[in-house]
Design a protein around this motif. Structure first.
Motif, PDB file in Angstrom:
ATOM      1  N   PRO A 238       0.835  -1.212   0.000  1.00 38.17           N
ATOM      2  CA  PRO A 238       0.000   0.000   0.000  1.00 38.17           C
ATOM      3  C   PRO A 238       0.866   1.256   0.000  1.00 38.17           C
ATOM      4  CG  PRO A 238      -0.762  -1.569   1.654  1.00 38.17           C
ATOM      5  CD  PRO A 238       0.561  -2.088   1.151  1.00 38.17           C
ATOM      6  N   VAL A 239       0.374   2.297  -0.694  1.00 36.51           N
ATOM      7  CA  VAL A 239       1.137   3.538  -0.819  1.00 36.51           C
ATOM      8  C   VAL A 239       0.254   4.729  -0.431  1.00 36.51           C
ATOM      9  CG1 VAL A 239       2.543   4.984  -2.340  1.00 36.51           C
ATOM     10  CG2 VAL A 239       2.427   2.518  -2.726  1.00 36.51           C
ATOM     11  N   ALA A 240       0.855   5.674   0.278  1.00 36.63           N
ATOM     12  CA  ALA A 240       0.188   6.933   0.624  1.00 36.63           C
ATOM     13  C   ALA A 240       0.925   8.086  -0.040  1.00 36.63           C
ATOM     14  CB  ALA A 240       0.168   7.124   2.138  1.00 36.63           C
ATOM     15  N   SER A 241       0.175   9.099  -0.415  1.00 40.46           N
ATOM     16  CA  SER A 241       0.756  10.343  -0.925  1.00 40.46           C
ATOM     17  C   SER A 241       0.771  11.334   0.221  1.00 40.46           C
ATOM     18  CB  SER A 241      -0.085  10.876  -2.089  1.00 40.46           C
ATOM     19  OG  SER A 241       0.432  12.102  -2.563  1.00 40.46           O
ATOM     20  N   VAL A 250      -3.263  15.517  -5.813  1.00 43.10           N
ATOM     21  CA  VAL A 250      -4.144  14.364  -5.641  1.00 43.10           C
ATOM     22  C   VAL A 250      -4.320  13.622  -6.959  1.00 43.10           C
ATOM     23  CG1 VAL A 250      -6.471  13.624  -5.001  1.00 43.10           C
ATOM     24  CG2 VAL A 250      -5.338  15.443  -3.709  1.00 43.10           C
ATOM     25  N   ALA A 251      -4.477  14.368  -8.033  1.00 43.77           N
ATOM     26  CA  ALA A 251      -4.648  13.740  -9.348  1.00 43.77           C
ATOM     27  C   ALA A 251      -3.422  12.906  -9.713  1.00 43.77           C
ATOM     28  CB  ALA A 251      -4.902  14.809 -10.407  1.00 43.77           C
ATOM     29  N   GLN A 252      -2.236  13.414  -9.388  1.00 42.49           N
ATOM     30  CA  GLN A 252      -1.020  12.647  -9.647  1.00 42.49           C
ATOM     31  C   GLN A 252      -1.025  11.342  -8.855  1.00 42.49           C
ATOM     32  OE1 GLN A 252       2.641  14.403  -8.202  1.00 42.49           O
ATOM     33  NE2 GLN A 252       3.892  13.307  -9.703  1.00 42.49           N
ATOM     34  N   GLY A 253      -1.414  11.427  -7.586  1.00 37.27           N
ATOM     35  CA  GLY A 253      -1.484  10.224  -6.778  1.00 37.27           C
ATOM     36  C   GLY A 253      -2.494   9.231  -7.326  1.00 37.27           C
ATOM     37  N   HIS A 254      -3.645   9.729  -7.723  1.00 40.20           N
ATOM     38  CA  HIS A 254      -4.684   8.856  -8.288  1.00 40.20           C
ATOM     39  C   HIS A 254      -4.192   8.164  -9.558  1.00 40.20           C
ATOM     40  CE1 HIS A 254      -8.602   7.386  -9.441  1.00 40.20           C
ATOM     41  NE2 HIS A 254      -8.543   8.059 -10.578  1.00 40.20           N
ATOM     42  N   MET A 267      -8.456  21.847   2.455  1.00 37.85           N
ATOM     43  CA  MET A 267      -9.786  21.284   2.215  1.00 37.85           C
ATOM     44  C   MET A 267      -9.903  20.855   0.751  1.00 37.85           C
ATOM     45  SD  MET A 267     -12.773  20.621   3.654  1.00 37.85           S
ATOM     46  CE  MET A 267     -12.992  21.700   5.082  1.00 37.85           C
ATOM     47  N   GLU A 268      -9.323  21.654  -0.129  1.00 41.65           N
ATOM     48  CA  GLU A 268      -9.359  21.370  -1.565  1.00 41.65           C
ATOM     49  C   GLU A 268      -8.754  20.001  -1.866  1.00 41.65           C
ATOM     50  OE1 GLU A 268      -7.616  23.625  -5.562  1.00 41.65           O
ATOM     51  OE2 GLU A 268      -6.504  23.744  -3.676  1.00 41.65           O
ATOM     52  N   ALA A 269      -7.619  19.703  -1.253  1.00 41.77           N
ATOM     53  CA  ALA A 269      -6.959  18.417  -1.503  1.00 41.77           C
ATOM     54  C   ALA A 269      -7.785  17.263  -0.939  1.00 41.77           C
ATOM     55  CB  ALA A 269      -5.562  18.424  -0.891  1.00 41.77           C
ATOM     56  N   ALA A 270      -8.350  17.448   0.251  1.00 40.49           N
ATOM     57  CA  ALA A 270      -9.158  16.383   0.855  1.00 40.49           C
ATOM     58  C   ALA A 270     -10.406  16.110   0.028  1.00 40.49           C
ATOM     59  CB  ALA A 270      -9.529  16.761   2.286  1.00 40.49           C
ATOM     60  N   GLU A 271     -11.047  17.156  -0.469  1.00 41.21           N
ATOM     61  CA  GLU A 271     -12.225  16.976  -1.324  1.00 41.21           C
ATOM     62  C   GLU A 271     -11.855  16.226  -2.603  1.00 41.21           C
ATOM     63  OE1 GLU A 271     -14.790  20.996  -0.112  1.00 41.21           O
ATOM     64  OE2 GLU A 271     -13.369  21.042  -1.799  1.00 41.21           O
ATOM     65  N   ALA A 272     -10.725  16.576  -3.187  1.00 45.97           N
ATOM     66  CA  ALA A 272     -10.287  15.896  -4.405  1.00 45.97           C
ATOM     67  C   ALA A 272      -9.972  14.432  -4.131  1.00 45.97           C
ATOM     68  CB  ALA A 272      -9.063  16.602  -4.981  1.00 45.97           C
ATOM     69  N   ALA A 273      -9.357  14.150  -2.970  1.00 42.73           N
ATOM     70  CA  ALA A 273      -9.034  12.767  -2.618  1.00 42.73           C
ATOM     71  C   ALA A 273     -10.297  11.922  -2.539  1.00 42.73           C
ATOM     72  CB  ALA A 273      -8.271  12.724  -1.296  1.00 42.73           C
ATOM     73  N   GLY A 277     -11.976   8.612  -4.727  1.00 43.61           N
ATOM     74  CA  GLY A 277     -12.107   7.357  -4.004  1.00 43.61           C
ATOM     75  C   GLY A 277     -10.933   7.033  -3.113  1.00 43.61           C
ATOM     76  N   MET A 278     -10.083   8.022  -2.830  1.00 37.70           N
ATOM     77  CA  MET A 278      -8.949   7.817  -1.937  1.00 37.70           C
ATOM     78  C   MET A 278      -9.372   8.043  -0.493  1.00 37.70           C
ATOM     79  SD  MET A 278      -6.170   9.911  -4.272  1.00 37.70           S
ATOM     80  CE  MET A 278      -4.761   9.710  -3.182  1.00 37.70           C
ATOM     81  N   LYS A 279      -8.694   7.378   0.446  1.00 38.55           N
ATOM     82  CA  LYS A 279      -8.927   7.577   1.864  1.00 38.55           C
ATOM     83  C   LYS A 279      -7.989   8.659   2.381  1.00 38.55           C
ATOM     84  CE  LYS A 279     -11.941   4.222   2.218  1.00 38.55           C
ATOM     85  NZ  LYS A 279     -13.373   4.504   2.507  1.00 38.55           N
ATOM     86  N   THR A 280      -8.465   9.416   3.366  1.00 40.19           N
ATOM     87  CA  THR A 280      -7.632  10.464   3.958  1.00 40.19           C
ATOM     88  C   THR A 280      -7.262  10.076   5.385  1.00 40.19           C
ATOM     89  OG1 THR A 280      -9.577  11.677   4.758  1.00 40.19           O
ATOM     90  CG2 THR A 280      -8.699  12.293   2.597  1.00 40.19           C
ATOM     91  N   ILE A 281      -6.075  10.465   5.784  1.00 37.60           N
ATOM     92  CA  ILE A 281      -5.629  10.247   7.160  1.00 37.60           C
ATOM     93  C   ILE A 281      -4.908  11.501   7.642  1.00 37.60           C
ATOM     94  CG2 ILE A 281      -3.399   9.187   6.567  1.00 37.60           C
ATOM     95  CD1 ILE A 281      -4.160   7.136   8.883  1.00 37.60           C
ATOM     96  N   MET A 282      -5.203  11.892   8.874  1.00 36.45           N
ATOM     97  CA  MET A 282      -4.604  13.094   9.447  1.00 36.45           C
ATOM     98  C   MET A 282      -3.933  12.753  10.762  1.00 36.45           C
ATOM     99  SD  MET A 282      -5.212  15.804   7.484  1.00 36.45           S
ATOM    100  CE  MET A 282      -5.391  17.331   8.420  1.00 36.45           C
ATOM    101  N   GLY A 283      -3.185  13.700  11.312  1.00 36.90           N
ATOM    102  CA  GLY A 283      -2.526  13.493  12.586  1.00 36.90           C
ATOM    103  C   GLY A 283      -3.482  13.760  13.741  1.00 36.90           C
TER     104      GLY A 283
END
Length: 389
Positions: A238-241, A250-254, A267-273, A277-283
């Protein structure tokens, strides 16, 4: 993903937890949980009258926390700048801190590749983790189930050679692709980068670092990223960006097939993720502190917008237990959903479907938590049915 046990300490045969506020994936209720052979066998409403049952006195019983990103080991290896601590001792303190924080599965997050000119990377920490875990300590000394999260700095000139020495270790369960070049992603505000590293470099050295790092990114970043992605696809890791900031990131990661956006900064990046269909993770420290220490998006804002899937301890292990209760009490996130952000959801992101929730057939990774002045206080931790804290 292979399910490798780092240690095989003795498991309790049968345990019964009763009169607990059991937090499952979907709801919280007063109930009883039966464990046998390190596995959850039954989850029922109501109380048990058996004499051997552990009366939780209404305390919460939640799944063991799954931490997919912690820098905690490095803090113990160098407790003060320039002070090196013995590696084995540092590792065991790190391990116990995690266990007492309710973390039963951890991905030790270690950097591959240097992030600054003229400074070595952190191969010492990586080598220590590889050697300690590779030794397969079976005497019960390790309390948490440890894996490796390789944080790959794609703009580094040495990263591919360093990655080759560790990527085939069977404990590697996650790779994140990072680019900490000043002027982009987390460091898109160049003045912020200068203020942060002004404690390390003189003004002239700062300018030299910026010029050199920009040149190095131009020479290495794109080709290294492609090579790293090829290596991860071959091994199905598994890989995370890391630190996505724009829709373009985000588009590059997708396009690369990445499924996790780790620590999106806007917020823009999280919405795009989520749109991809990507999952988001924060600290989780971001939740506890009420926002990002570096001025990026607040994790609680993402949670309220339905854009937060998981939390990781980042640099404070105890924040993993505090954050979901803060989300529930202060931000209106249902407690089962908030607890899943530190257990089931990160476990699923890295392909660990045997843990992370209180359900029959799952590993008996459990944490007993008492609410103390609106703060969660840990009263017991079990990993595969074995009490570790």
């Amino acid at each position: 993903m292979m399910n490798i046990m780092v240690h095989s300490g003795a498991m309790a045969s049968e345990l019964i937890f009763t009169n607990a506020t059991v937090v499952t994936r979907d709801r919280a209720f007063t109930g009883t949980v039966r464990v046998d052979g390190g596995v959850i066998r039954d989850v029922d409403e109501g109380r048990s009258g058996l004499a051997q049952a552990i009366d939780c006195d209404g305390d919460y019983l939640i799944p063991g926390l799954v931490d997919v990103h912690t820098d905690n080991l490095e803090k113990h290896l160098e407790p003060r700048p320039g002070v090196k601590w013995p590696g084995m001792a540092a590792f065991h303190v790190h391990d116990r801190m995690l266990a007492t924080s309710g973390v039963t599965t951890v991905f030790d997050s270690l950097v591959v590749g240097d992030m600054h000119l003229g400074k070595q990377g952190r191969m010492g920490a990586l080598a220590l983790a590889r050697d300690v875990l590779g030794a397969g300590i079976d005497d019960g000394l390790l309390k948490a189930d440890h894996r490796l999260h390789l944080r790959v700095e794609v703009a580094s000139a040495t990263v591919l050679d360093e990655l080759a020495t560790i990527i085939d270790n069977p404990l590697v369960g996650l790779i994140s692709v990072m680019d900490h070049t000043p002027g982009q992603r987390q460091w898109r505000d160049l003045d912020k980068w200068k203020r942060y590293y002004g404690r390390t470099y003189t003004p002239d050295e700062l300018d030299a670092q910026i010029d050199g790092l920009l040149e190095r990114q131009k020479n290495y970043s794109d080709r290294n990223r492609r090579a790293v992605m090829d290596e991860t696809r071959t091994r199905s890791i598994p890989v995370a960006s890391h630190d996505d900031t724009t829709v373009g990131h985000v588009a590059q990661g997708h396009e690369d097939g990445i499924q996790i956006s780790e620590f999106p900064t806007t917020m823009e990046a999280a919405e795009a993720a989520h749109a991809h269909g990507m999952k988001t993770i924060m600290g989780s420290p971001n939740v506890v502190k009420g926002g990002s220490h570096s001025g990026n998006i607040a994790a609680a804002d993402l949670a309220k917008a339905g854009l937060l899937d998981g939390l990781a301890s980042d640099y404070v292990p105890i924040s993993m237990i505090h954050a979901p209760f803060i989300l529930a009490e202060e931000h209106g996130i249902p407690l089962p959903q908030a607890i899943a952000m530190v257990s089931a959801s990160p476990a699923e992101m890295v392909g660990m479907h045997d843990r992370g929730e209180i359900a029959p057939g799952k590993r008996a990774d459990l944490v007993r938590v008492q609410s103390y002045h609106h703060m969660p206080a840990i009263k017991g931790v079990w990993q595969s049915g074995r009490q570790v804290a």
